[in-house]
Design a protein around this motif. Structure first.
Motif, PDB file in Angstrom:
ATOM      1  N   PHE A  68      59.868  64.725  50.587  1.00 50.27           N
ATOM      2  CA  PHE A  68      58.770  64.769  51.744  1.00 50.27           C
ATOM      3  C   PHE A  68      59.651  65.167  53.159  1.00 50.27           C
ATOM      4  O   PHE A  68      59.007  66.005  53.807  1.00 50.27           O
ATOM      5  N   GLY A  69      60.430  64.508  53.225  1.00 48.96           N
ATOM      6  CA  GLY A  69      61.298  64.795  54.552  1.00 48.96           C
ATOM      7  C   GLY A  69      61.763  66.133  54.437  1.00 48.96           C
ATOM      8  O   GLY A  69      62.074  66.838  55.346  1.00 48.96           O
ATOM      9  N   SER A  81      58.997  68.327  55.141  1.00 50.22           N
ATOM     10  CA  SER A  81      58.707  68.300  56.565  1.00 50.22           C
ATOM     11  C   SER A  81      59.808  69.196  57.581  1.00 50.22           C
ATOM     12  O   SER A  81      59.365  69.726  58.302  1.00 50.22           O
ATOM     13  N   GLY A 123      60.889  58.210  50.976  1.00 56.10           N
ATOM     14  CA  GLY A 123      59.784  58.720  51.773  1.00 56.10           C
ATOM     15  C   GLY A 123      58.566  58.732  50.846  1.00 56.10           C
ATOM     16  O   GLY A 123      58.602  58.466  49.820  1.00 56.10           O
ATOM     17  N   PRO A 124      57.482  59.212  51.564  1.00 56.45           N
ATOM     18  CA  PRO A 124      56.273  59.402  50.629  1.00 56.45           C
ATOM     19  C   PRO A 124      56.349  60.189  49.420  1.00 56.45           C
ATOM     20  O   PRO A 124      57.016  61.358  49.673  1.00 56.45           O
TER      21      PRO A 124
END
Lengths: 533, 440
Positions: free
Chosen positions: B143-144, B147, B176-177
């Motif tokens: 996720f990071g 992002s 993370g998510p």
């Protein structure tokens, strides 16, 4: 035993103490300093970490503040048609849903009555509960009890639905209606991630920072340090509203980055202590060498004196012998000549005692003193001695009493006893002229006690023990005019101890009182006592 | 008399409502209905196909500049051949870019490392060196990574260019998510900014649901790469696509006429609110057709009556002309009493697409059954799907459907646990290929 050689270990101990005590003291002070410094460093380290987290928190707050600003502006200009609101959802990246409530809290958009998209239906499902909870933002500002009539025309609102935190920004419109924007949670996370640092290699940060959600799941992390499984963070910080349930934490593994500085101080402190220790050690070695050289010199001197004494002893014995023979020959014919002879005899006796002392002292130092016990009567020996010394005592105007209490025939070394008494008498002659001398003897079982008391100035209590040290002289007031070798009392005590007893200075109101005890077995006892040392 | 009627009807249909095409700039809009003539008096289901075809670029020089973030997994599982091939593939792909293009490279394990911040592709060697310095090790903060990759493209975000994140992962996101829905939400947000995420799953360890959902939500491509040696080819395809984009920011609005009820959009995500269907495509590639297939229920009407069906309006940015473009089209149906006329006028192209999409949905249902451990039922569904496809292949004389039928049979043979890992990834990839009309 107080022989010269025993001085050396004592000196070493003293010198070691001289080195160790200041060194220990400094080490202790240094470690205290380091400990307090460490506490201070830890405190400032913690403050630093907290400041770091606060910085990050500010960054995150700014992301939200920008959103807030943007959304409030958007809300102000948004036309309130369903189409416009839907278009907003379609085009604004962070908006998950837009809703509109009338002033009574009725949901106008997305209208449960009207046609709804799938997303709108799930929104009503997800957010339905908050529209019942009207106290949160539906009541006009200032109506809440205890709250000042604030200008709160917009604000954040959070609620939980299923697994996560949902966030919306509400805004009161002119007509009392409420317009709300639900943020996309994941987009918000992504935007926060975008603003937070990445992890460069090579490492820029020897720590790990984490952003965790309300369930302690990591949302994002950075920093090149990998904390252990159960490691507690150095410090943590809750985000400001509306992200209050989220936390920032920093892990450093307990190693302060300023440890370099810390160990640096430690290093210099240890270095300083080492230098000081070396200096002190050097000094101690210097003193030790100096004193041992002095001791060696003294030893050489003693040895010289010893030799000389030996050489003197034979001619002196001859002088004494012939002087005494001459005395017998004259038999009082020539008064003047016999008086002169008396002086010769007495002085040669004195010289012989002196030489005896010197030889005894050096024998004692070499450890070659031996007792030669033979039967004898203490009172008789002392009586003879006093007779011999009578002249010398009267010359110093000393009157003397002899209270006899040791008439038994016992085993003793007469030479030793004589030497002790001689030394004590010489002491009295030197320090208590013109007074009264009392000698008292007593006997009990195997012991003989002899007390020698004078009426001189006495010995201060502080010097009670030191008078027995070799070469010790009392201060000028007492010893003025008194010459001597300074070993008399020391030899007397050593001999008394050799004889199984002791010689002590007992406290008295006036004058010096020496009390001597000797082990004196009765003659009938086993002869093997001779060999006892 | 009867044949004349038939002829007249067909002629009418052709002249009035026949193949309806509209074109403005680089995109051709095809608006077709599966049944231009409907049986009178019955409520019927029919399919509307809104096809958007990108025209070929006249030359390579006309292509739109691209703004690509390559997000590389460098978790421990990538070590060895995987990371080596990934680097090679990324370098080779970037080598195709020119000085007007922008590239950024992000690597992630449990942390994110922006290797190359968004930069014009002028100094290729600098970029290649940064990529070559990459070493694998650690966990997977997917996720990071996405992002940060998106943030890099955002630095030079212009509508007139192809904004894309290319995500390569071989493992499960674990920092993370990490849920498919979380990544889908992120993708859905990114497409609003004109950023698509192409997801490339490498090996058998990644989460295909997550990767497909992310690609789908952001209108990116998706690939399943079993061995690292295929990476170069896949990167080539992907860059082939992004270098051929002719239009982006494509918004499609379909308004159904009264009496026409939209039921569902097959394959793609679209908003249906009342009579209006809104769909968004991030881009149209040259020489490729993307379509939206809408299933509608049409109220019955008397024979001979014409009923307006729907109008479609498409807005997009023409990359070559660098301006907004708009195309519109409308469609009506004629009601007839003749079943033969209905049959004869059936648009087989639309029907083939519809059958494909329906069969694709069935294929997804089989996968869901298999996920529940229901191997037997899943097999039956796939075999039933094959029959359905075969029947329609004959009906519409389509070898495409025939092949799809064969593929379903092959799927049914590979449901055993030891093959499922690979098979599931294969199926998700195929399904997404049909959903999004991905060319590779």
């Amino acid at each position: 035993m107080r022989c010269g050689y025993t001085l050396k270990p004592k000196l070493i101990i003293i010198l070691l103490l001289l080195v160790m005590v200041p060194l220990g003291l400094l080490t202790w002070l240094g470690s205290r300093l380091i400990a307090s410094q460490r506490v201070a460093v830890e405190r400032s380290f913690l403050a630093l970490q907290q400041a770091k987290l606060a910085d990050v928190e500010t960054t995150i707050s700014k992301v939200l503040a920008r959103r807030e600003q943007r959304l409030v502006k958007l809300g102000g200009s948004l036309s309130l048609t369903a189409e416009a609101m839907r278009e907003t959802v379609r085009s604004e990246p962070w908006i998950r849903q837009v809703f509109l409530l009338d002033r009574d809290g009725k949901l106008l958009h997305p209208s449960p009555a009207g046609p709804l998209s799938m997303a709108e239906r799930t929104f009503i499902n997800r957010a339905g509960q908050i529209f019942d909870d009207r106290d949160v933002f539906l009541r006009p500002a200032g109506e809440r009890p205890g709250e000042r009539p604030a200008q709160a025309d917009h604000g954040w609102y959070t609620w939980y639905w299923r697994s996560g935190l949902n966030i919306l920004l509400w805004q009161r419109l002119g007509n009392g209606a409420i317009l709300g924007f639900e943020l996309d949670r994941f987009r918000l996370i992504a935007d926060i991630i975008s603003e937070l640092p990445d992890t460069r290699s090579p490492a820029s940060l020897e720590a790990r920072l984490t952003l965790t959600d309300s369930r302690d799941r990591v949302l994002y992390q950075w920093g090149d340090y990998n904390p252990g499984e159960n490691e507690a963070p150095a410090t943590s910080l809750a985000l400001a509203a509306p992200l209050k349930p989220w936390h920032l934490a920093i892990y450093t593994g307990g190693v302060s980055p300023s440890g370099v500085f810390d160990s640096g101080t430690q290093f210099f402190l240890i270095l300083g202590l080492c230098a000081l220790g070396l200096a002190l050690l050097g000094l101690a070695i210097y003193f030790y060498r100096e004193s041992s050289r002095e001791l060696r010199d003294a030893g050489q001197r003693v040895s010289f004196v010893n030799h000389v004494s030996h050489e003197l002893k034979t001619p002196l014995t001859n002088i004494r012998m012939y002087a005494e023979l001459l005395q017998e020959h004259l038999g009082g014919e020539d008064q003047r000549a016999s008086r002169h002879l008396e002086v010769v005899v007495s002085e040669s006796q004195r010289l012989s005692r002196l030489i005896d002392n010197v030889l005894t002292f050096s024998r004692h130092q070499r450890g070659t003193l031996k007792l030669r016990k033979l039967p004898g009567v203490v009172d008789e020996i002392i009586g003879r001695l006093l007779e011999q010394s009578a002249r010398a005592l009267s010359e110093k105007n000393i009157e003397f009493d002899f209270e006899r209490g040791a008439p038994r025939r016992v085993l003793l070394d007469e030479d030793v006893l004589r030497q002790i008494i001689n030394n004590l008498l010489t002491n009295v002659e030197k320090y208590a002229p013109g007074g009264r001398l009392t000698i008292r003897t007593s006997q009990a079982e195997n012991r003989t006690r002899i007390t020698v008391a004078d009426s001189g100035p006495g010995v201060p209590a502080s010097c009670k023990e030191r008078v027995f040290e070799p070469f010790f002289r009392l201060g000028s007031a007492v010893s003025e005019g008194a010459a001597g070798t300074g070993i008399g009392l020391s030899i007397a005590r050593d001999l008394a101890r050799l004889h199984g007893g002791d010689l002590e200075l007992v406290p008295s109101d006036s004058g010096a009182v020496f009390e001597m005890t000797l082990v004196t077995e009765t003659e009938s006892q086993d002869e093997s006592a001779d060999c006892r040392r | 008399m009867h044949w004349f009627k038939t002829f007249l009807g067909a002629a009418l249909a052709l002249t009035l409502f026949g193949a309806c095409g509209a074109q403005a700039g680089q995109v051709r809009l095809g608006f077709d209905v599966s049944h231009p003539m409907l049986l009178a008096g019955h409520k019927q289901t029919t399919y509307l196909k809104i096809g958007l075809t990108g025209l070929a670029l006249a030359s390579e020089r006309e292509r739109a500049p691209v703004n690509v973030a390559i997000v590389l997994d460098r978790s421990g599982s990538m070590s060895g051949m995987k990371i080596r091939r990934a680097k090679e593939a990324a370098i080779m792909a970037i080598d195709r870019l020119g000085p007007d293009d922008i590239v950024s490279v992000v690597a992630y394990d449990q942390n994110i490392n922006v290797l190359v911040p968004a930069t014009k592709v002028t100094d290729k060697q600098y970029i290649f060196n940064a990529i070559n310095r990459l070493h694998p090790g650690g966990m997977t903060a997917l996720f990071g990574g996405v992002s940060k990759g998106a943030q890099e493209t955002r630095k030079f975000l212009v509508r007139n260019q192809v904004n894309r994140v290319i995500l390569l992962s071989d493992g499960l996101a674990n920092v993370g998510p990490s849920s498919p829905d979380a990544l889908a939400a992120l993708g859905a947000s990114l497409i609003k900014e004109g950023i698509s995420v192409t997801t490339i799953g490498l090996g058998l360890g990644y989460n295909e649901d997550l990767m497909v959902k992310l690609a789908r939500a952001s209108d990116g491509n998706h690939a399943f790469v079993e061995g690292p040696e295929q990476l170069a080819r896949i990167f080539n395809y992907e860059f082939g696509d992004i270098l051929s984009v002719v239009a982006n920011d494509v918004n499609v609005v379909i308004s159904c006429s009264p009496g026409v009820r939209p039921v569902r959009v097959l394959g793609r995500d679209a908003d249906i609110v009342g009579q209006t269907i809104t769909a968004r495509l991030n881009q149209i590639y040259g020489r490729q057709e993307k379509y939206i297939l809408l299933e509608v229920e049409v109220d019955g009407s008397p024979a001979g009556q014409t009923r307006p069906l729907a109008s479609v309006s498409v807005d997009y940015t023409d990359m070559a002309a660098k301006h907004k473009a708009h195309i519109e089209a409308r469609k009506s149906v004629i009601f007839t009493g003749s079943a033969k006329l209905v049959k004869d006028n059936t648009n087989s192209k639309v029907m083939i697409a519809a059958v494909e999409q329906v069969a694709n949905e069935t294929n997804k249902r089989a996968l869901a059954l298999r996920d529940q451990g229901n191997i037997h039922e899943a097999r039956q569904v796939l075999l039933g799907n094959e029959r359905y496809l075969n029947d329609n292949a004959v009906k519409y004389r389509s070898s495409r459907l025939k092949n799809f039928g064969k593929a379903n049979r092959a799927d049914s043979d590979n449901l055993s646990p030891e093959r499922w890992d690979r098979q599931r990834k294969q199926m998700r990839k195929k399904q997404y290929e049909f959903d999004s009309q991905q060319a590779w």
